[in-house]
Write an enzyme that holds these catalytic residues in place. Structure first.
Site, PDB file in Angstrom:
ATOM      1  CE  LYS A 103      -4.534  -0.199   2.202  1.00 10.29           C
ATOM      2  NZ  LYS A 103      -5.212  -0.023   3.488  1.00 10.29           N
TER       3      LYS A 103
HETATM    4  O1  G3P Z   1      -8.847   0.331   3.932  1.00 12.02           O
HETATM    5  C1  G3P Z   1      -8.980   1.668   4.318  1.00 12.02           C
HETATM    6  C2  G3P Z   1      -9.484   1.777   5.689  1.00 12.02           C
HETATM    7  O2  G3P Z   1      -8.622   1.152   6.580  1.00 12.02           O
HETATM    8  C3  G3P Z   1      -9.867   3.120   6.156  1.00 12.02           C
HETATM    9  O3  G3P Z   1     -11.033   2.927   6.847  1.00 12.02           O
HETATM   10  O4  G3P Z   1     -12.685   3.226   8.583  1.00 12.02           O
HETATM   11  O5  G3P Z   1     -10.360   4.118   8.923  1.00 12.02           O
HETATM   12  O6  G3P Z   1     -11.919   5.198   7.289  1.00 12.02           O
HETATM   13  P1  G3P Z   1     -11.511   3.941   7.973  1.00 12.02           P
END
Ligand code: G3P
Length: 219
Positions: free
Chosen positions: A84
């Site tokens: 990533k």
């Molecule tokens: O895969 C991306 C993710 O980890 C972000 O999610 O819930 O932290 O916005 P969030």
């Protein structure tokens, strides 16, 4: 549309993998910290052994050289590791180098369609639009997913896959699939919530009760 789980929690990954719905896993530094992954390499390899599909591991360097160095290291851990890389100037240069080496990149922190286009042109395998974080600031996150899907479909030379990320609820899974996302990654709680329906529970209870009555000769 394929489903990935967005977590580094081994137990959750095992459970969801046992349901046969998982095609991959996405992690990030926050999720690895939350899972208490002390030996990150061992942790990621363990995930790769549970799920036979891409497992995203994020770089923490912010310069191109550092990102490339980290990416090469992570990619050597297991053939299923996808690196990533955040969508920054240094990130784009790193994606270009890694793509030439055949290292798969999931471009993260995508918040506008041009960022996704740049990542695709640089050679990324996946782009991750963060739709929930856009919803959080009163902007329609799914519009971003739709625009990226349309842009990529309009260009036959783009083979980068759209990985809808930062999902917050089951409806996001439905909308991402309708928008044409190749993959959606969601936290375990969202994937579990989507399975349950009160009418399923009531229906099952009724079938079991009727079966019992039949066995007791009362039907
Ligand atoms: O895969 C991306 C993710 O980890 C972000 O999610 O819930 O932290 O916005 P969030």
């Amino acid at each position: 549309m394929k489903l990935f789980v967005d977590t580094a929690d081994l137990q959750e990954i095992r459970t969801l993998a046992s349901w046969g719905i998982l095609a991959g896993v996405t992690t990030n530094p926050t999720l690895l910290a939350r899972a208490g992954a002390r030996d990150v390499r061992q942790h990621i390899v363990e995930i790769c052994e549970i799920v036979q599909g891409p497992v995203s591991m994020e770089v923490v360097a912010t310069d191109t050289e550092g990102m490339v160095r980290e990416a090469r290291e992570y990619a050597s851990w297991h053939p299923n590791v996808v690196v990533k890389i955040p969508i920054t100037e240094a990130g784009l240069a790193a994606i270009r180098i890694l793509a030439q080496e055949g290292i798969r990149v999931n471009t993260t922190l995508i918040f506008n369609p041009v960022q996704a286009l740049y990542a695709a042109l640089a050679g990324a395998t996946y782009v991750s639009p963060f739709l929930g974080r856009l919803d959080d600031i009163a902007t329609e996150g799914m519009t971003l997913v739709r625009e990226i899907v349309t842009m990529f479909r309009n260009d036959p030379d783009i083979h980068t896959q759209v990985l809808a990320a930062s999902l917050r609820h089951p409806r996001h899974i439905v909308e991402a699939a309708k928008a044409g996302a190749d993959i959606a990654t969601a936290p375990p709680a969202v994937l579990k919530k989507a399975l349950h329906h009160p009418l399923t529970d009531i229906g099952l209870e009724r079938f079991l009760a009727d079966w019992r009555r039949l066995q007791e000769g009362q039907a």
